[in-house]
Write an enzyme that holds these catalytic residues in place. Structure first.
Site, PDB file in Angstrom:
ATOM      1  N   TRP A   1       0.846  -1.199   0.000  1.00  0.00           N
ATOM      2  CA  TRP A   1       0.000   0.000   0.000  1.00  0.00           C
ATOM      3  C   TRP A   1       0.880   1.247   0.000  1.00  0.00           C
ATOM      4  O   TRP A   1       1.344   1.686   1.067  1.00  0.00           O
ATOM      5  CB  TRP A   1      -0.916  -0.007   1.233  1.00  0.00           C
ATOM      6  CG  TRP A   1      -1.932  -1.096   1.174  1.00  0.00           C
ATOM      7  CD1 TRP A   1      -3.116  -1.073   0.501  1.00  0.00           C
ATOM      8  CD2 TRP A   1      -1.866  -2.394   1.804  1.00  0.00           C
ATOM      9  NE1 TRP A   1      -3.793  -2.268   0.667  1.00  0.00           N
ATOM     10  CE2 TRP A   1      -3.055  -3.091   1.461  1.00  0.00           C
ATOM     11  CE3 TRP A   1      -0.940  -3.039   2.613  1.00  0.00           C
ATOM     12  CZ2 TRP A   1      -3.318  -4.380   1.898  1.00  0.00           C
ATOM     13  CZ3 TRP A   1      -1.207  -4.318   3.053  1.00  0.00           C
ATOM     14  CH2 TRP A   1      -2.381  -4.980   2.694  1.00  0.00           C
TER      15      TRP A   1
ATOM     16  N   HIS B   1      -6.801   1.883   2.161  1.00  0.00           N
ATOM     17  CA  HIS B   1      -7.866   0.914   1.880  1.00  0.00           C
ATOM     18  C   HIS B   1      -8.997   1.141   2.885  1.00  0.00           C
ATOM     19  O   HIS B   1      -8.837   1.944   3.824  1.00  0.00           O
ATOM     20  CB  HIS B   1      -7.350  -0.541   1.911  1.00  0.00           C
ATOM     21  CG  HIS B   1      -6.554  -0.921   3.126  1.00  0.00           C
ATOM     22  ND1 HIS B   1      -6.158  -2.209   3.393  1.00  0.00           N
ATOM     23  CD2 HIS B   1      -6.088  -0.193   4.177  1.00  0.00           C
ATOM     24  CE1 HIS B   1      -5.469  -2.257   4.518  1.00  0.00           C
ATOM     25  NE2 HIS B   1      -5.409  -1.051   5.018  1.00  0.00           N
TER      26      HIS B   1
ATOM     27  N   ARG C   1      -3.740   6.378  -2.737  1.00  0.00           N
ATOM     28  CA  ARG C   1      -2.421   5.736  -2.801  1.00  0.00           C
ATOM     29  C   ARG C   1      -1.443   6.613  -3.566  1.00  0.00           C
ATOM     30  O   ARG C   1      -1.828   7.276  -4.543  1.00  0.00           O
ATOM     31  CB  ARG C   1      -2.508   4.366  -3.466  1.00  0.00           C
ATOM     32  CG  ARG C   1      -3.326   3.419  -2.603  1.00  0.00           C
ATOM     33  CD  ARG C   1      -3.177   1.989  -2.972  1.00  0.00           C
ATOM     34  NE  ARG C   1      -4.174   1.213  -2.240  1.00  0.00           N
ATOM     35  CZ  ARG C   1      -4.433  -0.048  -2.421  1.00  0.00           C
ATOM     36  NH1 ARG C   1      -3.749  -0.725  -3.323  1.00  0.00           N
ATOM     37  NH2 ARG C   1      -5.351  -0.665  -1.710  1.00  0.00           N
TER      38      ARG C   1
ATOM     39  N   GLN D   1     -13.175   1.933  -2.713  1.00  0.00           N
ATOM     40  CA  GLN D   1     -13.238   0.516  -2.356  1.00  0.00           C
ATOM     41  C   GLN D   1     -14.527   0.256  -1.593  1.00  0.00           C
ATOM     42  O   GLN D   1     -15.163   1.189  -1.097  1.00  0.00           O
ATOM     43  CB  GLN D   1     -12.062   0.138  -1.448  1.00  0.00           C
ATOM     44  CG  GLN D   1     -10.750  -0.019  -2.178  1.00  0.00           C
ATOM     45  CD  GLN D   1      -9.677  -0.641  -1.307  1.00  0.00           C
ATOM     46  OE1 GLN D   1      -9.801  -0.686  -0.092  1.00  0.00           O
ATOM     47  NE2 GLN D   1      -8.626  -1.128  -1.927  1.00  0.00           N
TER      48      GLN D   1
ATOM     49  N   VAL E   1      -5.959 -11.502   7.483  1.00  0.00           N
ATOM     50  CA  VAL E   1      -6.850 -12.665   7.334  1.00  0.00           C
ATOM     51  C   VAL E   1      -6.029 -13.953   7.328  1.00  0.00           C
ATOM     52  O   VAL E   1      -4.851 -13.946   6.974  1.00  0.00           O
ATOM     53  CB  VAL E   1      -7.693 -12.593   6.033  1.00  0.00           C
ATOM     54  CG1 VAL E   1      -8.790 -11.579   6.149  1.00  0.00           C
ATOM     55  CG2 VAL E   1      -6.814 -12.319   4.826  1.00  0.00           C
TER      56      VAL E   1
ATOM     57  N   ALA F   1     -13.977 -11.336   5.890  1.00  0.00           N
ATOM     58  CA  ALA F   1     -13.909  -9.950   5.405  1.00  0.00           C
ATOM     59  C   ALA F   1     -13.527  -9.981   3.940  1.00  0.00           C
ATOM     60  O   ALA F   1     -12.959 -10.961   3.450  1.00  0.00           O
ATOM     61  CB  ALA F   1     -12.881  -9.163   6.204  1.00  0.00           C
TER      62      ALA F   1
HETATM   63  C1  YSA Z   1      -8.459  -8.066   1.438  1.00  0.00           C
HETATM   64  C2  YSA Z   1      -8.853  -8.987   2.392  1.00  0.00           C
HETATM   65  C3  YSA Z   1      -9.832  -8.600   3.294  1.00  0.00           C
HETATM   66  O1  YSA Z   1     -10.216  -9.469   4.266  1.00  0.00           O
HETATM   67  C4  YSA Z   1     -10.440  -7.357   3.243  1.00  0.00           C
HETATM   68  C5  YSA Z   1     -10.032  -6.450   2.277  1.00  0.00           C
HETATM   69  C6  YSA Z   1      -9.042  -6.801   1.387  1.00  0.00           C
HETATM   70  C7  YSA Z   1      -8.578  -5.827   0.348  1.00  0.00           C
HETATM   71  C8  YSA Z   1      -7.342  -5.049   0.833  1.00  0.00           C
HETATM   72  N1  YSA Z   1      -7.691  -4.118   1.881  1.00  0.00           N
HETATM   73  C9  YSA Z   1      -6.762  -4.266  -0.344  1.00  0.00           C
HETATM   74  O2  YSA Z   1      -6.756  -3.035  -0.329  1.00  0.00           O
HETATM   75  N2  YSA Z   1      -6.347  -5.031  -1.342  1.00  0.00           N
HETATM   76  S1  YSA Z   1      -5.749  -4.399  -2.723  1.00  0.00           S
HETATM   77  O3  YSA Z   1      -4.616  -3.570  -2.445  1.00  0.00           O
HETATM   78  O4  YSA Z   1      -5.470  -5.503  -3.598  1.00  0.00           O
HETATM   79  O5  YSA Z   1      -6.881  -3.519  -3.341  1.00  0.00           O
HETATM   80  C10 YSA Z   1      -8.197  -4.047  -3.516  1.00  0.00           C
HETATM   81  C11 YSA Z   1      -8.743  -3.643  -4.867  1.00  0.00           C
HETATM   82  O6  YSA Z   1      -8.637  -2.232  -5.034  1.00  0.00           O
HETATM   83  C12 YSA Z   1      -7.951  -4.217  -6.056  1.00  0.00           C
HETATM   84  O7  YSA Z   1      -8.374  -5.520  -6.342  1.00  0.00           O
HETATM   85  C13 YSA Z   1      -8.304  -3.253  -7.152  1.00  0.00           C
HETATM   86  O8  YSA Z   1      -9.568  -3.568  -7.702  1.00  0.00           O
HETATM   87  C14 YSA Z   1      -8.438  -1.948  -6.424  1.00  0.00           C
HETATM   88  N3  YSA Z   1      -7.225  -1.131  -6.588  1.00  0.00           N
HETATM   89  C15 YSA Z   1      -6.018  -1.269  -6.004  1.00  0.00           C
HETATM   90  N4  YSA Z   1      -5.178  -0.287  -6.369  1.00  0.00           N
HETATM   91  C16 YSA Z   1      -5.870   0.522  -7.219  1.00  0.00           C
HETATM   92  C17 YSA Z   1      -7.181  -0.022  -7.360  1.00  0.00           C
HETATM   93  N5  YSA Z   1      -8.102   0.564  -8.137  1.00  0.00           N
HETATM   94  C18 YSA Z   1      -7.744   1.696  -8.783  1.00  0.00           C
HETATM   95  N6  YSA Z   1      -6.519   2.288  -8.683  1.00  0.00           N
HETATM   96  C19 YSA Z   1      -5.567   1.730  -7.919  1.00  0.00           C
HETATM   97  N7  YSA Z   1      -4.389   2.351  -7.801  1.00  0.00           N
END
Ligand code: YSA
Length: 346
Positions: A158, A177, A203, A217, A260, A314
């Site tokens: 992140w 997030h 981000r 999100q 998780v 989650a």
């Molecule tokens: C995972 C497990 C849990 O129990 C609960 C939540 C999560 C998600 C975790 N908090 C998270 O942020 N995962 S992530 O970094 O992979 O981002 C989740 C989703 O946000 C991605 O699958 C994507 O669809 C979106 N995302 C990530 N970076 C992005 C973005 N969308 C647009 N621009 C970006 N820079």
């Protein structure tokens, strides 16, 4: 030729300032921008000029044409407005209030707000509550309480925008997030918990067709006695079917998120090629839509839930990417570039 263009420009501007109505404006347009106008003739002849002349004359003639076009449309709008006012005011000098009102253009919800509403609606129907939380967040909620202490390598997942704070104050950031809301909700509620949390996240990233530095999100959290991985799968499968269609198949694969255990990613079979492989699914037949998992026992302990009694699942998904998949949008930046031609399509 350049002098000729200057001459056309000065005549056109002179005449424009004394136009009284639409008819005169139309005559002006034909004279200076029409097919037989001097300017159009010059533009047609540019190809036959020497290379050097072509550059200077071509550029000046094109610039003049676009300036005159802008002036034309500005004057047209001004005359239209004037015509409205003239019609509204009678010869006697009072307003005719029996005339129909001017239509007020209706606004609409931003496509991502529509998607938030639709997805929240699905989860509300499945028994979840909708809650929201702060976008400026403490490091504790964004990372530490989610099993990501300072210097933990998972922080690299992140890219974070930090907020300047006074020395000695706790570190603060723009949430990367929506997961910090898991902790805030559990701190303030006793199980059973079933919530979804839509909201903006931030981000520190270079933007491209699939990455924004601000995006939405949606987080989900369910904690209760006897919640199992089967509940996670059942809930998310139902969600995918309601959003993407009854015939969708889903695939769960191992993934890693520190908060998780076990962690998974969920994918749906590609609705364009039906799983055969195409450009949208990069030839794999599957499209990843979210990260999820069973809430880690240490996370439950941190909010004083007894992990021997309570378990939970989650999940978190990126809303722009979901909208892009459903409508075949190729560039995420379109959502936030204020282009009404794009936004009005939804
Ligand atoms: C995972 C497990 C849990 O129990 C609960 C939540 C999560 C998600 C975790 N908090 C998270 O942020 N995962 S992530 O970094 O992979 O981002 C989740 C989703 O946000 C991605 O699958 C994507 O669809 C979106 N995302 C990530 N970076 C992005 C973005 N969308 C647009 N621009 C970006 N820079």
């Amino acid at each position: 030729m350049i002098e000729k263009l200057a001459d056309i420009k000065s005549k056109a501007l002179d005449e424009l300032s004394s136009l009284a109505d639409f008819n005169e404006l139309e005559v002006w347009r034909v004279r200076y921008l029409g097919k037989k106008s001097e300017l159009t003739q010059i533009l047609r002849g540019v190809a036959s000029l020497s290379q050097e002349q072509r550059k200077t004359v071509g550029a000046s003639a094109n610039e003049l044409r676009s300036n005159l076009e802008v002036l034309y449309s500005e004057n047209k709008d001004a005359l239209k407005e004037q015509a409205f006012q003239d019609v509204e005011t009678t010869a006697k000098g009072y307003k005719d209030i029996s005339l129909p009102g001017r239509p007020i253009p209706l606004g609409r919800l931003h496509p991502i707000t529509q998607t938030v509403n639709e997805i929240c609606g699905i989860f509300v129907a499945l028994g979840f509550q909708v809650v929201e939380g702060p976008e400026v967040e403490w490091d504790y909620y964004n990372f530490e309480a989610l099993n990501i202490p300072p210097d933990h390598p998972a922080r690299d997942m992140w890219d974070t925008l930090w907020i300047d704070t006074e020395s000695g104050q706790r570190p603060m950031l723009l949430r990367t997030h929506t997961s910090p809301m898991q902790i805030r909700v559990m701190e303030q509620t006793q199980p059973p918990v079933r919530v979804v949390v839509p909201g903006k996240v931030y981000r520190y990233e270079a933007t491209d067709a699939t990455h924004e530095s601000m995006f939405y999100q949606l987080e989900g959290l369910a904690v209760d006695e006897y919640i199992t991985f089967a509940d996670l799968k059942g809930t998310l499968y139902e969600f995918a079917k309601r959003l993407f269609g009854k015939e969708r198949r889903v695939r769960f694969r191992c993934d890693y998120f520190p908060f998780v255990e076990p962690g998974v990613e969920m994918a749906i079979d590609c609705f364009i090629c039906g799983g055969k492989g195409c450009r949208l699914c990069s030839g794999t037949g599957w499209i990843e839509i979210l990260g999820a998992g069973m809430v880690h026992p240490d996370v439950l302990r941190r909010v004083n839930y007894d992990p021997e009694v309570y378990t939970g699942f989650a999940f978190g998904l990126g809303l722009e990417r979901i909208h892009m998949l459903r409508y075949g949008i190729e560039d995420i930046r379109l959502f936030y570039s204020n282009d009404l031609r794009f936004l009005r399509q939804f």
